[in-house]
Scaffold this motif. Sequence first.
Motif, mmCIF file in Angstrom:
data_model
loop_
_atom_site.group_PDB
_atom_site.id
_atom_site.type_symbol
_atom_site.label_atom_id
_atom_site.label_comp_id
_atom_site.label_asym_id
_atom_site.label_seq_id
_atom_site.Cartn_x
_atom_site.Cartn_y
_atom_site.Cartn_z
ATOM 1 N N GLY A 89 0.817 -1.209 0.000
ATOM 2 C CA GLY A 89 0.000 0.000 0.000
ATOM 3 C C GLY A 89 0.849 1.255 0.000
ATOM 4 O O GLY A 89 1.630 1.503 -0.918
ATOM 5 N N PHE A 103 -8.266 1.632 0.138
ATOM 6 C CA PHE A 103 -7.265 2.604 -0.296
ATOM 7 C C PHE A 103 -7.652 3.251 -1.628
ATOM 8 O O PHE A 103 -7.655 4.481 -1.772
ATOM 9 C CB PHE A 103 -5.922 1.862 -0.371
ATOM 10 C CG PHE A 103 -4.841 2.486 -1.187
ATOM 11 C CD1 PHE A 103 -4.559 3.842 -1.121
ATOM 12 C CD2 PHE A 103 -4.047 1.698 -2.006
ATOM 13 C CE1 PHE A 103 -3.528 4.392 -1.859
ATOM 14 C CE2 PHE A 103 -3.020 2.241 -2.745
ATOM 15 C CZ PHE A 103 -2.761 3.596 -2.678
ATOM 16 N N MET A 460 -3.778 2.122 7.755
ATOM 17 C CA MET A 460 -2.567 2.102 6.931
ATOM 18 C C MET A 460 -1.328 2.478 7.748
ATOM 19 O O MET A 460 -0.257 1.892 7.595
ATOM 20 C CB MET A 460 -2.722 3.060 5.742
ATOM 21 C CG MET A 460 -1.556 3.063 4.772
ATOM 22 S SD MET A 460 -1.276 1.497 3.915
ATOM 23 C CE MET A 460 -2.681 1.464 2.796
#
Length: 629
Positions: A89, A103, A460
Motif C-alpha cells: 500500500g 485505499f 494504513m
Amino acid sequence: MKKEIKFSLVFRDMWQSAGKYVPTVDQLTRVAPAIIEMGCFARVETNGGGFEQVNLLFGENPNKAVRAWTKPFHEAGIQTHMLDRALNGLRMSPVPADVRQLFYKVKKAQGTDIARTFCGLNDIRNIAPSIKYAKDAGMISQCSLCITHSPVHTVEYYTKMAYELIELGADEICIKDMAGIGRPHSLGLIVANIKKKYPDIPIQYHSHAGPGFNVASILQVCEAGCDYIDVGMEPLSWGTGHADLLTVQAMLKDAGFQVPEINMSAYMKVRGMIQEFMDDFLGLYISPRNRLMNSLLIGPGLPGGMMGSLMADLEKNLESINKSNMKNNKPLMTQDQLLIKLFEEVAYVWPRVGYPPLVTPFSQYVKNLALMNVMQMEKGKERWSMIADDIWDMILGKAGRLPGPLAPEIIEKAKAEGRQFFEGDPQENYPDALDKYRRLMNERHWEIGEDEEELFEYAMHPAQYEAYRSGKAKVEFKADVAKRKAEKANANKLEVGPVKFTMPTEPQVMTVDVNGQPYRVTVSFGNDKNAPAAPAPAPSSPAAPAAPAPAGGGNKVLSPLEGKFFLTKGSADTPLKVGDTVKKGDLLCYVEAMKTYNAVRSDYDGTITAICFSPGDAISEDDVLMTIQ
C-alpha cells in the motif's frame, strides 16, 4: 514530425529524492497554480509512497492535504497520479486486503486519477489485486516494471512481465527505473517489444539521474514509442533526483518530437517557490551531496528516492560507529569511508538475498542489511548478526517471490533460527483488519471520516496516526526543526565571525506553539546523555507523552541502535507490560529506524520490572529500554 511526448512533473518524488520531507499542505496549495500556469504538464504526481506519512509527521491531516492539493489540477484538466506499493500500500510493510481495497476508493474520492502500482519484487501476484481494486474504484491502473540490472533482470524478463500485467487488465505500463541504472539500449528494446504487441497501451518512463544514464535512456525510450516522461525541475533536478524539464524538452524537440512549450515566467515562479520552501525548513533535511551525480551508484544500484533519506540519516550511523571506535581506541571513520563500505557491502548482500529489485521497500531492506552488517562488523561482531523482521519476511518469501536464489549462508541462518520459508500467496499472511480499527476508533470516539478516509489512514499507518491525533507528532517535528535551525545558525556564526562559538553543552528549553497550545520542549545538542529521549510537553497538555519510567531492578535491555521505541507494530497487537514474564528469545519491543521495525528480543528469562520509554519516544543507541528481573 515525430509523435507527441507528454510530460509529468513528479513533484512528490522530487522532494523525497532530495531529502526527508515534502512541503506542507499550505506550501503545496500555494505552488499548484504556478505549476498549472507553466502549461507543459499533462500529469502531476500529487501523493503516494511516503507522502502521507510525512503529513502525519508534520501533525497534518493527510486526507485534507491530498484533497486540497489535487483539487486545482483537477479543475485545470491535469491528471494526478500517485505511487502505490501493491501489497505494501502506502507503507513499508504488507497491508491486509480489505485495507488495500479501501485505499483505492478513498484516493479516487480525494481526486487521484492514476494509481501507479509496483511490487518491489516484481511479483505479479502482489500487483494483480491492485489492478482490480483500482479499476473498481474508477482509477486508471498503471502497472510498473521495476528496472534493475542483474543476471536475472533481462529484456525478456521485463517484456514477459509487461505482457502478463496487460493481460490482467493494466491500462498503462510504467518503466520504473528507480535507480537510473537501466541501460538505454535495453530499455528501448523493452518499450519496443511492448508497443509491438500492444500499440495502444500508454507507456510512461520514470528514472533518476544519479548514475548518469537517464537522459540517454529518455531519448531511447521515446524513439521506441514511449508516451509520457517523468521530469523534475530546478532546484531539485539532477543528483539523486530526475532529469530537468528544460533539458528533456530541448533534447526531444531537437530530435523532432512534438513537445509542449513552457511558460518560463511561471517556471521561474515555481523555481523560486521551491527554493523558498527549502529556505524555510525543508533544506535542513537535504544533504548537499544529493545535488551531485555519482557513477559509483552503478555498482550498488541504490535508487534516488532512497539515497535522499540515506544521506540525511548517514550522520547518525557514522556517529554510532565512531562512538564504538573511540571506546576501542580505533581511528575515526569519515562519511566517505562509510559510504564506500556501504556500497561494497550492498554489492555483497544483494545477490545473496535473491536479487530483489532495489526499490521501496526492498532497496531499504538491502541497504539496511548492508549498513547493519558494516556497523556490526566495525564493532567486532559478525555479519548478519542483526536482521529486522521485515527483512526476514522478504527472505522467507512472505512478501513475495524473490527473482534469484538465496545464498547457502542465508538459508543456513534461517534454519538455525527455526524460521520457515513460505511458498503461498503473500496476501494470505495478512488477514483483514478494518473491523479492528473501526472498533478502536469507536472506543476512542474518533470519526471514520468522509469516504472512510480517517479509518483508512489509521489502518494504513497506525503508530503515526496515533502520534498525529495525540499532538505528539507536531511537537516532535517542531522541536527537531528548532534544533536544526539552531545548529545551522551556530555553524554560520562559526564560518563568518572571528569569535568562536560552541554548541550548548546542556539541554536547552524552547517553547513550541502547536495550534495555540504552548509546549515546553527540551532540545539536546550533540550527544548529551542526560537529555530526555523525546520532547517533553508542558504538564497542562493532554497530548503530553509519558516520561520514561525509572529503571527497575534486574538485567538491562539496551537499544541496539538509534530510532523510535515501539512496544508493537500496530494498535491491534497486545503490548507487554510491567509484571509480564518473558523467556529468552521472546519479542520485547521494536526500534523503528531507517523505515524498518527492528525487533528487540530478550536475552533473559524473567519478569519485566520496568519499561523505560513510551511508544513513539526517540531513543539513542545503548539506552535502557526495559529491565528484566
